[in-house]
Motif scaffolding. Structure first.
Motif, PDB file in Angstrom:
ATOM      1  N   GLU A  17       5.482  12.822  44.838  1.00 17.74           N
ATOM      2  CA  GLU A  17       6.294  13.660  45.903  1.00 17.74           C
ATOM      3  C   GLU A  17       5.095  14.093  46.867  1.00 17.74           C
ATOM      4  O   GLU A  17       5.261  14.395  48.183  1.00 17.74           O
ATOM      5  CB  GLU A  17       6.828  14.864  45.357  1.00 17.74           C
ATOM      6  CG  GLU A  17       8.057  14.118  44.542  1.00 17.74           C
ATOM      7  CD  GLU A  17       8.823  15.130  43.714  1.00 17.74           C
ATOM      8  OE1 GLU A  17       9.920  14.819  43.033  1.00 17.74           O
ATOM      9  OE2 GLU A  17       8.321  16.257  43.395  1.00 17.74           O
ATOM     10  N   GLN A  18       3.998  14.555  46.187  1.00 18.50           N
ATOM     11  CA  GLN A  18       3.036  15.481  47.012  1.00 18.50           C
ATOM     12  C   GLN A  18       2.231  14.305  48.027  1.00 18.50           C
ATOM     13  O   GLN A  18       2.266  14.838  48.947  1.00 18.50           O
ATOM     14  CB  GLN A  18       2.006  15.931  46.107  1.00 18.50           C
ATOM     15  CG  GLN A  18       0.921  16.687  46.732  1.00 18.50           C
ATOM     16  CD  GLN A  18       0.025  17.568  45.730  1.00 18.50           C
ATOM     17  OE1 GLN A  18      -0.668  16.752  45.000  1.00 18.50           O
ATOM     18  NE2 GLN A  18      -0.187  18.667  46.006  1.00 18.50           N
ATOM     19  N   ASP A  97      21.008  20.795  47.934  1.00 24.00           N
ATOM     20  CA  ASP A  97      21.026  19.494  47.867  1.00 24.00           C
ATOM     21  C   ASP A  97      20.568  18.650  46.784  1.00 24.00           C
ATOM     22  O   ASP A  97      20.012  19.608  45.595  1.00 24.00           O
ATOM     23  CB  ASP A  97      20.223  18.664  49.309  1.00 24.00           C
ATOM     24  CG  ASP A  97      20.850  17.424  49.377  1.00 24.00           C
ATOM     25  OD1 ASP A  97      21.696  16.826  48.733  1.00 24.00           O
ATOM     26  OD2 ASP A  97      20.255  16.930  50.401  1.00 24.00           O
ATOM     27  N   TYR A  98      20.862  17.580  46.293  1.00 25.73           N
ATOM     28  CA  TYR A  98      20.653  17.021  45.088  1.00 25.73           C
ATOM     29  C   TYR A  98      20.276  15.400  45.246  1.00 25.73           C
ATOM     30  O   TYR A  98      20.775  14.859  45.902  1.00 25.73           O
ATOM     31  CB  TYR A  98      21.926  17.164  44.257  1.00 25.73           C
ATOM     32  CG  TYR A  98      21.959  16.851  42.936  1.00 25.73           C
ATOM     33  CD1 TYR A  98      21.781  15.591  42.149  1.00 25.73           C
ATOM     34  CD2 TYR A  98      22.292  18.099  42.285  1.00 25.73           C
ATOM     35  CE1 TYR A  98      22.148  15.572  40.911  1.00 25.73           C
ATOM     36  CE2 TYR A  98      22.427  18.245  40.723  1.00 25.73           C
ATOM     37  CZ  TYR A  98      22.223  16.768  40.212  1.00 25.73           C
ATOM     38  OH  TYR A  98      22.147  16.596  38.880  1.00 25.73           O
ATOM     39  N   ILE A  99      18.995  15.230  44.633  1.00 32.56           N
ATOM     40  CA  ILE A  99      18.522  13.953  44.924  1.00 32.56           C
ATOM     41  C   ILE A  99      18.222  13.135  43.436  1.00 32.56           C
ATOM     42  O   ILE A  99      17.521  13.996  42.602  1.00 32.56           O
ATOM     43  CB  ILE A  99      17.333  13.797  45.984  1.00 32.56           C
ATOM     44  CG1 ILE A  99      17.036  12.233  46.043  1.00 32.56           C
ATOM     45  CG2 ILE A  99      16.086  14.465  45.262  1.00 32.56           C
ATOM     46  CD1 ILE A  99      16.039  12.155  47.389  1.00 32.56           C
ATOM     47  N   VAL A 100      18.779  11.957  43.070  1.00 32.03           N
ATOM     48  CA  VAL A 100      18.795  11.614  41.980  1.00 32.03           C
ATOM     49  C   VAL A 100      17.429  10.542  41.706  1.00 32.03           C
ATOM     50  O   VAL A 100      17.203   9.671  42.584  1.00 32.03           O
ATOM     51  CB  VAL A 100      19.959  10.671  41.658  1.00 32.03           C
ATOM     52  CG1 VAL A 100      20.069  10.250  40.326  1.00 32.03           C
ATOM     53  CG2 VAL A 100      21.184  11.761  41.788  1.00 32.03           C
ATOM     54  N   LYS A 101      16.927  10.845  40.560  1.00 30.39           N
ATOM     55  CA  LYS A 101      15.787   9.772  40.183  1.00 30.39           C
ATOM     56  C   LYS A 101      16.489   8.435  39.811  1.00 30.39           C
ATOM     57  O   LYS A 101      17.385   8.623  39.011  1.00 30.39           O
ATOM     58  CB  LYS A 101      14.928  10.231  39.288  1.00 30.39           C
ATOM     59  CG  LYS A 101      14.291  11.645  39.401  1.00 30.39           C
ATOM     60  CD  LYS A 101      13.558  12.209  38.216  1.00 30.39           C
ATOM     61  CE  LYS A 101      12.694  13.568  38.446  1.00 30.39           C
ATOM     62  NZ  LYS A 101      12.150  14.046  37.332  1.00 30.39           N
ATOM     63  N   PRO A 102      15.661   7.168  39.919  1.00 36.82           N
ATOM     64  CA  PRO A 102      14.576   7.075  40.723  1.00 36.82           C
ATOM     65  C   PRO A 102      14.979   6.986  42.213  1.00 36.82           C
ATOM     66  O   PRO A 102      16.123   6.546  42.414  1.00 36.82           O
ATOM     67  CB  PRO A 102      14.055   5.705  40.718  1.00 36.82           C
ATOM     68  CG  PRO A 102      15.290   5.173  39.908  1.00 36.82           C
ATOM     69  CD  PRO A 102      16.054   6.094  39.327  1.00 36.82           C
ATOM     70  N   ASN A 104      13.783   6.884  46.530  1.00 38.19           N
ATOM     71  CA  ASN A 104      12.999   6.390  47.748  1.00 38.19           C
ATOM     72  C   ASN A 104      12.290   7.570  48.331  1.00 38.19           C
ATOM     73  O   ASN A 104      12.642   8.551  48.586  1.00 38.19           O
ATOM     74  CB  ASN A 104      14.064   5.728  48.614  1.00 38.19           C
ATOM     75  CG  ASN A 104      13.041   5.159  49.690  1.00 38.19           C
ATOM     76  OD1 ASN A 104      11.976   5.384  50.150  1.00 38.19           O
ATOM     77  ND2 ASN A 104      13.458   3.702  50.268  1.00 38.19           N
ATOM     78  N   PRO A 105      10.988   7.639  48.162  1.00 39.35           N
ATOM     79  CA  PRO A 105      10.290   8.634  48.722  1.00 39.35           C
ATOM     80  C   PRO A 105      10.389   9.074  50.020  1.00 39.35           C
ATOM     81  O   PRO A 105      10.391   9.992  50.482  1.00 39.35           O
ATOM     82  CB  PRO A 105       8.736   8.255  48.269  1.00 39.35           C
ATOM     83  CG  PRO A 105       8.838   6.990  47.199  1.00 39.35           C
ATOM     84  CD  PRO A 105      10.083   6.386  47.440  1.00 39.35           C
ATOM     85  N   ALA A 110      12.914  12.397  54.322  1.00 39.66           N
ATOM     86  CA  ALA A 110      13.809  12.558  55.283  1.00 39.66           C
ATOM     87  C   ALA A 110      14.748  13.852  54.980  1.00 39.66           C
ATOM     88  O   ALA A 110      14.915  14.763  55.807  1.00 39.66           O
ATOM     89  CB  ALA A 110      14.573  11.328  55.431  1.00 39.66           C
ATOM     90  N   ARG A 111      15.030  13.809  53.781  1.00 35.43           N
ATOM     91  CA  ARG A 111      15.940  15.264  53.248  1.00 35.43           C
ATOM     92  C   ARG A 111      15.092  16.624  53.402  1.00 35.43           C
ATOM     93  O   ARG A 111      15.779  17.461  54.096  1.00 35.43           O
ATOM     94  CB  ARG A 111      16.493  14.996  51.809  1.00 35.43           C
ATOM     95  CG  ARG A 111      17.375  13.862  51.820  1.00 35.43           C
ATOM     96  CD  ARG A 111      18.279  14.075  50.528  1.00 35.43           C
ATOM     97  NE  ARG A 111      19.208  13.033  50.477  1.00 35.43           N
ATOM     98  CZ  ARG A 111      19.936  12.639  49.413  1.00 35.43           C
ATOM     99  NH1 ARG A 111      19.938  13.749  48.567  1.00 35.43           N
ATOM    100  NH2 ARG A 111      20.737  11.606  48.997  1.00 35.43           N
ATOM    101  N   VAL A 112      13.757  16.397  53.119  1.00 32.30           N
ATOM    102  CA  VAL A 112      12.987  17.642  53.128  1.00 32.30           C
ATOM    103  C   VAL A 112      13.034  18.123  54.713  1.00 32.30           C
ATOM    104  O   VAL A 112      13.154  19.307  55.216  1.00 32.30           O
ATOM    105  CB  VAL A 112      11.685  17.498  52.750  1.00 32.30           C
ATOM    106  CG1 VAL A 112      10.652  18.506  53.202  1.00 32.30           C
ATOM    107  CG2 VAL A 112      11.683  17.341  51.439  1.00 32.30           C
TER     108      VAL A 112
END
Length: 228
Positions: A17-18, A97-102, A104-105, A110-112
């Protein structure tokens, strides 16, 4: 430079993520525990938080609630749990918001960007006005604070955005889908159930009797309307 706080105990995911955030022009810090995340929030000015649900000692739901007591910036929950009940619990605790693993970085980035952009637009737009008075409610637009009978009610960022939008468009009926698009955006995780959950939480905080609301009226089969 805009700064993101990553609260994630899995080192490989946190570093992924970083890396992608920094490739897209963001600065970022990593906290591997909820306690570390709370300490960093008190030290730095962040524009968004990426919050893992499965953390040691304190889980993401409780941590989200505690973070909401300190900041109103967007909080994106990142988790491997896909159940709707977990999403609803997250929204109830103040997640945006909610993003599920795994994941797409590129989608994460884009959401950030979308959430920071939306938050900036709303806060900049609201700074033009001063105080909105509706019945016994005061909305301090510049400070993003809500008062009922001169007593402050603590709303999450999205609860405030939703209430503010409805208050600025009084006596107009909006469908749940319209409200979801305007407040969360098409790219956000969720559906019109998200709107229902947030309306219920808002009513619990601002209404004398949530079962007989005087501010946000339900239009059965359609959505909601702010009564002014």
């Amino acid at each position: 430079m805009q700064r993101i706080l990553i609260i994630e105990d899995e080192k490989s995911i946190a570093e992924l993520e970083q890396d992608y955030l920094e490739m897209n022009g963001f600065d970022s810090d990593i906290a591997t525990t909820g306690e570390d995340g709370l300490q960093l929030i008190n030290k730095h000015n962040y524009q968004l938080i990426l919050l893992d649900l499965m953390l040691p000692n304190i889980d993401g739901f409780e941590l989200c609630e505690r973070l909401r007591q300190q900041v109103d910036i967007p909080i994106l929950m990142v988790t491997a749990r896909k159940e709707d009940i977990d999403k609803i619990r997250g929204f109830n605790r103040g997640a945006d918001d909610y993003i599920v693993k795994p994941f797409n970085p590129s989608e994460l980035v884009a959401r950030v960007k979308a959430h920071i952009s939306r938050y900036d637009r709303l806060t900049n737009k609201q700074s033009v006005s001063s105080v909105i008075q509706v019945k016994n409610m005061q909305i301090d637009v510049e400070a993003r604070r809500i008062f009922i009978d001169e007593k402050e009610k603590i709303l999450t960022a999205k609860e405030y955005d939703l209430l503010y939008f409805l208050a600025m468009n009084p006596n107009i009926g909006f469908s749940k889908d319209d409200l979801f698009e305007k407040i969360w955006g098409y790219d956000a995780m969720g559906d019109n159930t998200t709107v229902t959950v947030h309306i219920r939480k808002i009513r619990e905080k601002i209404e004398k009797d949530p079962s007989q609301p005087q501010f946000i009226e339900t239009i059965w089969g359609v959505g909601y309307r702010f009564q002014k």
